[in-house]
Scaffold this motif. Structure first.
Motif, PDB file in Angstrom:
ATOM      1  N   ILE A 146       0.796  -1.231   0.000  1.00 19.98           N
ATOM      2  CA  ILE A 146       0.000   0.000   0.000  1.00 19.98           C
ATOM      3  C   ILE A 146       0.830   1.284   0.000  1.00 19.98           C
ATOM      4  N   THR A 147       2.131   1.202  -0.286  1.00 21.87           N
ATOM      5  CA  THR A 147       2.938   2.416  -0.300  1.00 21.87           C
ATOM      6  C   THR A 147       2.383   3.436  -1.290  1.00 21.87           C
ATOM      7  N   ALA A 148       2.116   2.985  -2.507  1.00 22.36           N
ATOM      8  CA  ALA A 148       1.579   3.893  -3.526  1.00 22.36           C
ATOM      9  C   ALA A 148       0.182   4.371  -3.154  1.00 22.36           C
ATOM     10  N   ALA A 149      -0.649   3.471  -2.649  1.00 22.03           N
ATOM     11  CA  ALA A 149      -2.021   3.835  -2.296  1.00 22.03           C
ATOM     12  C   ALA A 149      -2.043   4.851  -1.155  1.00 22.03           C
ATOM     13  N   LEU A 185      -8.294   4.316   1.973  1.00 24.01           N
ATOM     14  CA  LEU A 185      -7.994   3.171   1.121  1.00 24.01           C
ATOM     15  C   LEU A 185      -9.274   2.529   0.573  1.00 24.01           C
ATOM     16  N   MET A 186     -10.358   2.609   1.342  1.00 24.10           N
ATOM     17  CA  MET A 186     -11.602   2.022   0.875  1.00 24.10           C
ATOM     18  C   MET A 186     -12.062   2.663  -0.432  1.00 24.10           C
ATOM     19  N   HIS A 187     -11.890   3.971  -0.553  1.00 19.52           N
ATOM     20  CA  HIS A 187     -12.298   4.657  -1.779  1.00 19.52           C
ATOM     21  C   HIS A 187     -11.398   4.258  -2.951  1.00 19.52           C
ATOM     22  N   VAL A 188     -10.128   3.988  -2.653  1.00 18.72           N
ATOM     23  CA  VAL A 188      -9.228   3.494  -3.701  1.00 18.72           C
ATOM     24  C   VAL A 188      -9.703   2.132  -4.190  1.00 18.72           C
ATOM     25  N   ILE A 189     -10.061   1.254  -3.242  1.00 16.70           N
ATOM     26  CA  ILE A 189     -10.530  -0.092  -3.601  1.00 16.70           C
ATOM     27  C   ILE A 189     -11.816  -0.014  -4.402  1.00 16.70           C
ATOM     28  N   LEU A 190     -12.752   0.831  -3.988  1.00 17.14           N
ATOM     29  CA  LEU A 190     -14.013   0.984  -4.715  1.00 17.14           C
ATOM     30  C   LEU A 190     -13.773   1.488  -6.128  1.00 17.14           C
ATOM     31  N   LEU A 236      -4.831  -0.993  -8.107  1.00 14.21           N
ATOM     32  CA  LEU A 236      -4.440  -0.792  -6.712  1.00 14.21           C
ATOM     33  C   LEU A 236      -2.962  -0.404  -6.611  1.00 14.21           C
ATOM     34  N   ALA A 237      -2.137  -0.951  -7.497  1.00 13.30           N
ATOM     35  CA  ALA A 237      -0.703  -0.644  -7.492  1.00 13.30           C
ATOM     36  C   ALA A 237      -0.417   0.738  -8.070  1.00 13.30           C
ATOM     37  N   ASN A 238      -1.295   1.221  -8.953  1.00  9.48           N
ATOM     38  CA  ASN A 238      -1.105   2.534  -9.578  1.00  9.48           C
ATOM     39  C   ASN A 238      -2.426   3.305  -9.556  1.00  9.48           C
ATOM     40  N   PRO A 239      -2.840   3.776  -8.373  1.00 15.57           N
ATOM     41  CA  PRO A 239      -4.142   4.436  -8.262  1.00 15.57           C
ATOM     42  C   PRO A 239      -4.257   5.741  -9.033  1.00 15.57           C
TER      43      PRO A 239
END
Length: 310
Positions: free
Chosen positions: A47-50, A67-72, A273-276
């Motif tokens: 999660i460094t990038a996230a 992070l939840m918004h990134v996942i969504l 996830l790796a490049n949000p």
């Protein structure tokens, strides 16, 4: 989502997929319920990038971006490129969903005294991460403003019905849903209908669980993600490095697509996830489910294809 002319056999929330292979027609009658067909998948992402992405969003004024918004946002973007992830089974028939709806159980405050409610966020395949965040926030605040939300109102009315009658009412609603006749007002608020259900256990400080799929409704995927954890690993030079991960689990209905399709979708999900930062722009193209208008192959066509391969 694109607008299509509704045909016989389509539902209000999905287009009937025709032209399936024989096995795909038979399997829903063998694996009748979702718990018969649920597969379990576990993964993690560094999660460094996230976390850097979340920090940038908060610096831009999105104070509760997590992070939840990134996942969504990553999941919605994955659907835009892998639309078969947005299918569902209902009445032993396969459909391509004509919307993106994400369900989530939320609390206004993290306390045992505070009651749960379920929110349903309507999203578009072209949504950026900030648009996903804003729509989620609007839905969340609406759920806790002005008393009970629509879902709580329906649940309260059902609670007034005596137990035996209530059991019949639920059976009758399942029957209507089987034939695609459930009123749109109910499917709009139902947490059991949608593209995906997600639960965040990171705020509770525990790992993700494998949450079962519901037999009522048509949600085909349930995602759970847990708390952050640190791991000491060796880099390419053999030196120890400390990295931070978040684990997540996915429970999926295996009947909506095959394992190759799921694997392809999850690899795409990982890339976002790796490049949000790729989620800051709308996708260049939004793909439609290729099997919606697919026609069954005739025996002669199959035989000709087999002979050409030989």
């Amino acid at each position: 989502m694109s607008k299509r002319k509704r045909k016989w056999g389509d539902r209000a929330d999905g287009w009937r997929i025709r032209g399936l292979d024989p096995y795909d027609y038979v399997s829903p009658y063998i694996m009748v319920e979702r718990h018969d067909a649920q597969n379990l998948f576990q993964d993690k992402f560094e999660i460094t990038a996230a976390e850097q992405y979340v920090k940038e969003k908060r610096d831009r004024g999105l104070k509760t971006f997590t992070l939840m918004h990134v996942i969504l946002a990553a999941y919605v973007r994955t659907i835009s490129q892998k639309p078969y992830l947005n299918r569902f089974l209902s009445g032993q028939r396969l459909y391509a969903r004509n919307n993106i709806q994400i369900n989530m159980t939320v609390k206004e405050e993290l306390s045992s005294e505070n009651t749960n409610t379920v929110i349903k966020v309507d999203l578009e395949p072209t949504d950026t991460a900030e648009e996903v965040y804003q729509k989620f926030q609007d839905t969340y605040h609406e759920a806790f403003s002005g008393g009970e939300n629509a879902f709580d109102g329906v649940a309260r009315m059902l609670n007034y019905i005596p137990g035996v009658v209530k059991k019949f009412v639920v059976w009758f609603l399942k029957l209507l849903d089987y034939f695609g006749l459930l009123p749109g007002g109910l499917t709009k608020v139902s947490p059991f209908h949608g593209s995906m259900f997600i639960t965040s256990l990171g705020s509770l400080g525990i790992p993700p669980i494998y949450h079962h799929l519901y037999n009522f409704g048509n949600v085909p995927v349930f995602i759970s993600f847990g708390t952050k954890r640190h791991v000491c690993e060796l880099n390419l030079d053999g030196e120890p490095v400390r990295r931070k991960y978040v684990d997540y689990t996915i429970v999926m209905d295996e009947r909506i697509c095959d394992g190759f399709a799921y694997a392809s979708a999850f690899k795409t999900f990982r890339r976002y996830l790796a490049n949000p930062w790729a989620l800051d722009q709308a996708p260049e193209t939004v793909l439609e489910d290729p099997d919606i208008d697919k026609k069954p192959r005739k025996k002669k066509e199959k035989k000709a294809k087999k002979e050409s391969q030989e």
